[in-house]
Motif scaffolding. Structure first.
Motif, mmCIF file in Angstrom:
data_model
loop_
_atom_site.group_PDB
_atom_site.id
_atom_site.type_symbol
_atom_site.label_atom_id
_atom_site.label_comp_id
_atom_site.label_asym_id
_atom_site.label_seq_id
_atom_site.Cartn_x
_atom_site.Cartn_y
_atom_site.Cartn_z
ATOM 1 N N THR A 59 -12.855 2.652 -4.053
ATOM 2 C CA THR A 59 -11.608 3.285 -3.586
ATOM 3 C C THR A 59 -10.890 2.481 -2.500
ATOM 4 O OG1 THR A 59 -12.979 4.667 -2.170
ATOM 5 C CG2 THR A 59 -12.059 5.730 -4.102
ATOM 6 N N VAL A 60 -11.662 1.852 -1.606
ATOM 7 C CA VAL A 60 -10.990 1.201 -0.475
ATOM 8 C C VAL A 60 -10.251 -0.069 -0.889
ATOM 9 C CG1 VAL A 60 -12.574 2.160 1.250
ATOM 10 C CG2 VAL A 60 -13.008 -0.125 0.340
ATOM 11 N N LEU A 61 -10.550 -0.562 -2.093
ATOM 12 C CA LEU A 61 -9.852 -1.764 -2.564
ATOM 13 C C LEU A 61 -8.795 -1.422 -3.618
ATOM 14 C CD1 LEU A 61 -12.924 -4.169 -2.832
ATOM 15 C CD2 LEU A 61 -11.254 -4.020 -0.990
ATOM 16 N N THR A 94 2.588 3.296 7.816
ATOM 17 C CA THR A 94 3.364 2.062 7.606
ATOM 18 C C THR A 94 2.561 0.831 8.030
ATOM 19 O OG1 THR A 94 4.317 2.335 9.820
ATOM 20 C CG2 THR A 94 5.606 3.169 7.962
ATOM 21 N N HIS A 95 3.028 -0.310 7.558
ATOM 22 C CA HIS A 95 2.443 -1.593 7.978
ATOM 23 C C HIS A 95 3.025 -1.954 9.345
ATOM 24 C CE1 HIS A 95 1.140 -2.950 3.798
ATOM 25 N NE2 HIS A 95 0.117 -3.124 4.571
ATOM 26 N N GLY A 96 2.434 -1.445 10.392
ATOM 27 C CA GLY A 96 2.980 -1.646 11.732
ATOM 28 C C GLY A 96 4.149 -0.701 11.964
ATOM 29 N N SER A 97 4.405 -0.397 13.246
ATOM 30 C CA SER A 97 5.562 0.475 13.497
ATOM 31 C C SER A 97 6.855 -0.315 13.330
ATOM 32 C CB SER A 97 5.473 1.136 14.871
ATOM 33 O OG SER A 97 5.248 0.205 15.889
ATOM 34 N N GLN A 98 6.746 -1.648 13.339
ATOM 35 C CA GLN A 98 7.928 -2.454 13.027
ATOM 36 C C GLN A 98 8.472 -2.064 11.649
ATOM 37 O OE1 GLN A 98 9.502 -4.513 15.025
ATOM 38 N NE2 GLN A 98 11.040 -4.978 13.492
ATOM 39 N N SER A 134 9.782 -1.445 -0.934
ATOM 40 C CA SER A 134 9.442 -2.614 -0.133
ATOM 41 C C SER A 134 8.038 -3.133 -0.418
ATOM 42 C CB SER A 134 9.603 -2.226 1.341
ATOM 43 O OG SER A 134 9.073 -3.190 2.164
ATOM 44 N N ASP A 135 7.026 -2.239 -0.402
ATOM 45 C CA ASP A 135 5.647 -2.758 -0.523
ATOM 46 C C ASP A 135 4.666 -1.797 -1.193
ATOM 47 O OD1 ASP A 135 5.313 -0.855 1.435
ATOM 48 O OD2 ASP A 135 4.432 -2.176 2.927
ATOM 49 N N LEU A 136 5.166 -0.812 -1.909
ATOM 50 C CA LEU A 136 4.362 0.205 -2.612
ATOM 51 C C LEU A 136 3.582 1.106 -1.658
ATOM 52 C CD1 LEU A 136 2.963 -1.666 -5.750
ATOM 53 C CD2 LEU A 136 5.132 -0.408 -5.496
ATOM 54 N N HIS A 137 2.748 0.514 -0.821
ATOM 55 C CA HIS A 137 2.001 1.327 0.143
ATOM 56 C C HIS A 137 1.348 0.414 1.160
ATOM 57 C CE1 HIS A 137 -2.003 0.248 -1.399
ATOM 58 N NE2 HIS A 137 -1.456 0.300 -2.594
ATOM 59 N N THR A 138 0.844 1.018 2.239
ATOM 60 C CA THR A 138 0.146 0.245 3.283
ATOM 61 C C THR A 138 -1.263 -0.103 2.791
ATOM 62 O OG1 THR A 138 1.454 1.316 5.001
ATOM 63 C CG2 THR A 138 -0.650 0.359 5.707
ATOM 64 N N ASN A 139 -1.732 -1.271 3.198
ATOM 65 C CA ASN A 139 -3.069 -1.791 2.880
ATOM 66 C C ASN A 139 -4.132 -0.678 2.866
ATOM 67 O OD1 ASN A 139 -5.694 -2.851 3.449
ATOM 68 N ND2 ASN A 139 -4.757 -4.758 4.127
ATOM 69 N N THR A 140 -4.689 -0.391 1.702
ATOM 70 C CA THR A 140 -5.640 0.721 1.577
ATOM 71 C C THR A 140 -6.872 0.491 2.451
ATOM 72 O OG1 THR A 140 -5.005 0.754 -0.752
ATOM 73 C CG2 THR A 140 -6.846 2.156 -0.128
ATOM 74 N N PHE A 141 -7.384 -0.729 2.400
ATOM 75 C CA PHE A 141 -8.617 -1.006 3.140
ATOM 76 C C PHE A 141 -8.419 -0.777 4.641
ATOM 77 C CE2 PHE A 141 -11.706 -3.526 5.372
ATOM 78 C CZ PHE A 141 -12.874 -3.093 4.759
ATOM 79 N N ALA A 142 -7.302 -1.296 5.149
ATOM 80 C CA ALA A 142 -7.022 -1.158 6.583
ATOM 81 C C ALA A 142 -6.889 0.319 6.964
ATOM 82 C CB ALA A 142 -5.753 -1.919 6.935
ATOM 83 N N GLN A 143 -6.287 1.116 6.090
ATOM 84 C CA GLN A 143 -6.151 2.549 6.403
ATOM 85 C C GLN A 143 -7.517 3.220 6.476
ATOM 86 O OE1 GLN A 143 -2.859 4.853 4.561
ATOM 87 N NE2 GLN A 143 -2.657 3.075 3.227
ATOM 88 N N HIS A 144 -8.410 2.881 5.505
ATOM 89 C CA HIS A 144 -9.760 3.461 5.537
ATOM 90 C C HIS A 144 -10.500 3.035 6.800
ATOM 91 C CE1 HIS A 144 -10.437 5.597 1.713
ATOM 92 N NE2 HIS A 144 -9.477 4.816 1.241
#
Ligand SMILES: Cc1ncc(COP(=O)(O)O)c(C=O)c1O
Length: 407
Positions: A72-74, A108-112, A275-285
């Protein structure tokens, strides 16, 4: 044998979209690259202290996640973000007075990215953004890329001078208000409770959305925490508020969030999907596991203690070494403070002398969206080592003195 075709020089400059016209590298930022030379004490970066990254715990958790949940994380994830992480953020915000459920949170990928998504959702070319003067450079760049105009409101020690709003708003209705209420980048200034209320009041009265950038809210070293604009009465309807794990866990993980009314989150998610479909799944986990294990608050406490000592060291060194006529802000938190030189001085000239003396800073001028600020400097007090700060300030004071004498 086929002959190689002559290489055609494509005129890329003519191909770029109009909205790129104002998105340019800054000469000052190029100069600051010199700060990376050996022996330079740098107050120039925007970086947190890497010695405080929780690398060991993250390494262990990375191994655990891959061993236990590799499938799941990947995997791809949802655009809104990992539900347990959204719930966790909503709970933390609720404890700070927000009306928040997971439907109010977009990861999000950073608050930027949150700032940029909000800008793209709301701004048409020519729309005006009301913001502090100075304000966060990368947000200005995001608004520039949407071809926005600016109404820049001066700051004093209590934050944006909101008394000016009634007269400013009588001649122009901004499409968006962008504010950094806590330990503002670049000045370190905090908006008082009373001004927060008035700013929100004017925004609600005129129906103007607020984008609140709260990147540094957790890093308070003294005084009581003040409520987010989104947590004030009516704020849940009018405020988009961005927060981030960059300053508390580590910026390279690129996990942050946007809080907004649920219907606005739905729209922001559409913009993000493009823009990017979604934020990095692994990083979120990884972030979720880190926070759910109860480590975030002790980590914040550790950061506050270390950064408070660095801030105090810098304030003390400034008081000891700075020549007459130089003033500075006294931040209650965050990573930056701003120095003002006498009006006739130019921070860029000081930077050239400072680099010779092996100390670096960022001239404040690029942070002023409507010009000005040539005599200001932004200093990062958290990224240098504690034992470098006094020596760096001493070198900087000598550079200011030398540049002043040359006038
Ligand atoms: C005021 C402010 N907002 C937003 C950001 C973006 O941070 P991130 O994208 O890492 O969350 C920064 C980074 O330095 C910042 O200073």
């Amino acid at each position: 044998m086929t002959r190689a075709k002559p290489v055609m020089q494509l005129d890329w400059q003519a191909k770029y979209a109009q909205r790129m016209e104002r998105v340019k590298p800054s000469a000052i930022m190029e100069l600051i690259k010199l700060a990376a030379q050996p022996g330079v004490i740098s107050f120039a970066s925007g970086l947190p202290d890497p010695s405080l990254f929780p690398a060991t715990v993250l390494r262990e958790m990375t191994a655990e996640l891959l061993a236990e949940q590799g499938d799941t994380v990947l995997q791809y994830g949802t655009t809104e973000g990992l539900l347990p992480l959204r719930e966790l953020i909503a709970e933390r915000l609720s404890a700070q007075g927000f009306q928040a459920g997971p439907e109010n949170i977009l990861i999000t990928h950073g608050s930027q990215q949150g700032i940029e998504l909000a800008a793209r959702l709301l701004l048409n070319p020519g729309d005006v953004v009301l913001l502090e003067n100075p304000s966060y450079l990368a947000a200005i760049q995001a608004f520039d890329s949407c071809q926005a105009g600016y109404l820049a409101v001066p700051l004093d020690a209590e934050g944006m001078e909101v008394d000016r709003l009634p007269s400013l708003l009588s001649s122009c209705t901004p499409k968006l208000i962008y504010t950094l209420p806590n330990f503002q980048n670049p000045t370190g200034i905090t908006l008082t409770q009373e001004r927060r209320q008035r700013l929100l009041h004017y925004a609600l009265e005129r129906g103007i959305p607020i984008l609140e950038d709260n990147a540094y809210g957790d890093l308070r070293y003294e005084g009581e925490a003040l409520p987010s604009l989104a947590a004030l009465e009516g704020g849940n309807e009018a405020v988009i508020s961005t927060g981030t794990f960059s300053k508390t866990i580590a910026p390279g993980i690129r996990v942050a969030w946007v809080y907004a009314p649920a219907r606005v989150i739905e729209k922001l998610a559409l913009v993000k999907q493009v823009s990017d479909l979604h934020t990095n799944t692994f990083a979120q986990h990884l972030v979720y596991r880190y926070c759910a294990s109860g480590r975030l608050d002790p980590q914040i406490a550790r950061l506050r203690q270390a950064y408070r000592a660095k801030r105090d060291q810098m304030l003390q060194a400034l008081a000891t070494h700075m020549p007459d006529g130089v003033t500075w802000t006294r931040p209650e938190g965050g990573m930056f403070l701003m120095l003002s030189l006498p009006e006739e001085m130019d921070a860029e000239t000081v930077l050239r002398v400072a680099l010779e003396k092996k100390v670096a800073f960022v001239p404040g001028q690029p942070f002023f969206p409507q010009g000005g600020g040539r005599n200001t400097l932004r200093l990062n007090f958290v990224s240098p080592r504690l034992d470098e700060i006094a020596e760096g300030v001493k070198r900087l004071a000598a550079a200011i003195q030398e540049a002043g004498q040359a006038l």
